[in-house]
Design a protein around this motif. Structure first.
Motif, PDB file in Angstrom:
ATOM      1  N   ARG A   1       9.460 -15.319   3.269  1.00  0.00           N
ATOM      2  CA  ARG A   1       8.085 -15.092   3.731  1.00  0.00           C
ATOM      3  C   ARG A   1       7.461 -14.883   2.549  1.00  0.00           C
ATOM      4  O   ARG A   1       6.391 -15.359   2.195  1.00  0.00           O
ATOM      5  CB  ARG A   1       8.046 -13.951   4.684  1.00  0.00           C
ATOM      6  CG  ARG A   1       6.808 -13.505   5.126  1.00  0.00           C
ATOM      7  CD  ARG A   1       6.717 -12.283   5.967  1.00  0.00           C
ATOM      8  NE  ARG A   1       7.321 -11.174   5.552  1.00  0.00           N
ATOM      9  CZ  ARG A   1       6.818 -10.157   4.829  1.00  0.00           C
ATOM     10  NH1 ARG A   1       5.442 -10.434   4.701  1.00  0.00           N
ATOM     11  NH2 ARG A   1       7.524  -9.397   4.428  1.00  0.00           N
TER      12      ARG A   1
ATOM     13  N   GLY B   1      -7.349  -0.137   1.698  1.00  0.00           N
ATOM     14  CA  GLY B   1      -8.010  -1.482   1.515  1.00  0.00           C
ATOM     15  C   GLY B   1      -8.290  -1.790   0.142  1.00  0.00           C
ATOM     16  O   GLY B   1      -7.896  -1.580  -0.878  1.00  0.00           O
TER      17      GLY B   1
ATOM     18  N   GLY C   1      -1.475  -3.299   0.417  1.00  0.00           N
ATOM     19  CA  GLY C   1      -0.542  -2.798   1.328  1.00  0.00           C
ATOM     20  C   GLY C   1       0.915  -3.445   0.877  1.00  0.00           C
ATOM     21  O   GLY C   1       1.562  -4.161   1.363  1.00  0.00           O
TER      22      GLY C   1
ATOM     23  N   ASP D   1      -1.287   0.707  -2.044  1.00  0.00           N
ATOM     24  CA  ASP D   1      -1.211   0.880  -0.628  1.00  0.00           C
ATOM     25  C   ASP D   1      -1.879   2.193  -0.518  1.00  0.00           C
ATOM     26  O   ASP D   1      -2.159   2.875  -1.342  1.00  0.00           O
ATOM     27  CB  ASP D   1       0.540   1.078  -0.650  1.00  0.00           C
ATOM     28  CG  ASP D   1       0.939   0.938   0.589  1.00  0.00           C
ATOM     29  OD1 ASP D   1       1.499  -0.112   0.973  1.00  0.00           O
ATOM     30  OD2 ASP D   1       0.650   1.900   1.560  1.00  0.00           O
TER      31      ASP D   1
HETATM   32  C1  LIG Z   1       4.470  -3.729   6.946  1.00  0.00           C
HETATM   33  S1  LIG Z   1       3.965  -3.419   5.454  1.00  0.00           S
HETATM   34  C2  LIG Z   1       3.858  -4.855   4.537  1.00  0.00           C
HETATM   35  C3  LIG Z   1       4.524  -4.975   3.128  1.00  0.00           C
HETATM   36  C4  LIG Z   1       4.167  -5.954   2.465  1.00  0.00           C
HETATM   37  N1  LIG Z   1       2.832  -6.452   2.203  1.00  0.00           N
HETATM   38  C5  LIG Z   1       4.875  -7.210   2.910  1.00  0.00           C
HETATM   39  O1  LIG Z   1       4.205  -8.153   3.799  1.00  0.00           O
HETATM   40  O2  LIG Z   1       6.296  -7.291   3.130  1.00  0.00           O
HETATM   41  C6  LIG Z   1       2.379  -2.770   5.651  1.00  0.00           C
HETATM   42  C7  LIG Z   1       2.065  -1.715   4.351  1.00  0.00           C
HETATM   43  O3  LIG Z   1       0.446  -1.817   4.378  1.00  0.00           O
HETATM   44  C8  LIG Z   1       0.230  -0.531   4.087  1.00  0.00           C
HETATM   45  N2  LIG Z   1      -1.292  -0.375   4.651  1.00  0.00           N
HETATM   46  C9  LIG Z   1      -1.601  -0.174   5.919  1.00  0.00           C
HETATM   47  N3  LIG Z   1      -2.874  -0.144   5.822  1.00  0.00           N
HETATM   48  C10 LIG Z   1      -3.361  -0.257   4.608  1.00  0.00           C
HETATM   49  C11 LIG Z   1      -4.838  -0.030   4.242  1.00  0.00           C
HETATM   50  N4  LIG Z   1      -5.707  -0.142   5.043  1.00  0.00           N
HETATM   51  N5  LIG Z   1      -4.922  -0.312   2.881  1.00  0.00           N
HETATM   52  C12 LIG Z   1      -3.808  -0.437   2.074  1.00  0.00           C
HETATM   53  N6  LIG Z   1      -2.453  -0.482   2.642  1.00  0.00           N
HETATM   54  C13 LIG Z   1      -2.349  -0.135   3.812  1.00  0.00           C
HETATM   55  C14 LIG Z   1       1.346   0.536   4.709  1.00  0.00           C
HETATM   56  O4  LIG Z   1       1.216   1.786   3.966  1.00  0.00           O
HETATM   57  C15 LIG Z   1       2.430  -0.475   4.359  1.00  0.00           C
HETATM   58  O5  LIG Z   1       3.085  -0.085   3.028  1.00  0.00           O
END
Ligand SMILES: C[S@@+](CC[C@H](N)C(=O)[O-])C[C@H]1O[C@@H](n2cnc3c(N)ncnc32)[C@H](O)[C@@H]1O
Length: 243
Positions: free
Chosen positions: A20, A90, A38, A61
């Motif tokens: 992915r 974000g 994130g 993040d």
């Molecule tokens: C499920 S993980 C996905 C990680 C990576 N992007 C991936 O696709 O493998 C989601 C991540 O997004 C972060 N996250 C959620 N909302 C966010 C926001 N508004 N701004 C920045 N990071 C965010 C969470 O803390 C988490 O680490």
């Protein structure tokens, strides 16, 4: 998400990168400065800079824990000089014009839309968005097309039994009137993506489950909702017949 495979970037040095994340990386233009919003583990920016795809990257993040995981991976792979870590919500961590490509992956389509909406001055200066919503793809497509983006490319990936949708958006104007195309993905339908049949089968299964639930109710709203879902099913089957 994803079992991942080992990717060797130096003799004896390995990093785990799922198919992915590799697919997302394949849509990053060579030499572009990227932000991974994130980032969590930070694997993607590490791969992008060490592979020489990006000269530098921002790994951001909203939560301290994931950012620390990214920090330790970046240190382990000796990529500290090339990746800047930022804690925040974000796109608020970015200045307008600072990066050319933004990746937002592994979040709901609604969350991705909210992140883009909250910082128009940053989103507006970006050349390419690489998005991988975990749900609500239709809402995200609707938002993108209404907000001056065009869907340059769409892709599907099957990993560990789960189907992932990838959208690559660039600045431009595109109108998609047909709601079924917004639901299934106009580029996926156009190119008859080999996994679209599976995607449709899963979507139909979901709608049939909802219909079974609604059939238990005698409320007029339930009947009305069922009519809408049957119509969607018909439209989806119309696309399926052309694959
Ligand atoms: C499920 S993980 C996905 C990680 C990576 N992007 C991936 O696709 O493998 C989601 C991540 O997004 C972060 N996250 C959620 N909302 C966010 C926001 N508004 N701004 C920045 N990071 C965010 C969470 O803390 C988490 O680490």
């Amino acid at each position: 998400m994803g079992t991942g495979e080992l990717w060797e970037y130096e003799v004896g040095t390995m990093i785990k990168l799922s198919n992915r994340l590799k697919l997302l990386a394949s849509y990053v233009p060579q030499e572009s400065i990227v932000a991974d919003i994130g980032t969590d583990h930070g694997y993607l920016p590490v791969y992008l800079v060490l592979k020489g795809i990006c000269p530098r990257a921002v790994a951001a993040d909203i939560n301290q824990g994931p950012l620390e995981a990214a920090r330790s991976n970046i240190l382990e792979h000796k990529a500290s000089g090339l990746i800047e870590l930022r804690l925040g919500n974000g796109l608020e961590v970015l200045q307008p014009g600072e990066v050319e490509t933004i990746i937002i992956a592994g979040m709901g389509g609604g969350t991705i839309r909210d992140i883009l909406t909250a910082s128009p001055e940053v989103a507006g200066t970006v050349k390419r968005l690489i998005l991988q919503p975990m749900a609500d793809e239709m809402e995200l497509r609707q938002y993108l097309l209404k907000s001056g983006w065009t869907l340059r490319e769409e892709d599907l990936l099957l990993e560990d039994g789960r189907l992932y949708v990838v959208m690559v958006a660039e600045r431009g104007h595109e109108r998609v009137e047909n709601p079924v195309l917004l639901e299934l993905g106009p580029r996926l339908v156009e190119k008859k993506h080999p996994l679209l049949g599976l995607f449709i089968a899963k979507r139909k299964e979901k709608y049939h489950k909802i219909l079974a639930g609604l059939a238990q109710s005698t409320l007029p709203e339930a009947r009305e909702k069922a009519v809408g879902i049957r119509k969607k099913l018909q439209e989806i089957e119309g696309v399926e017949a052309c694959l």
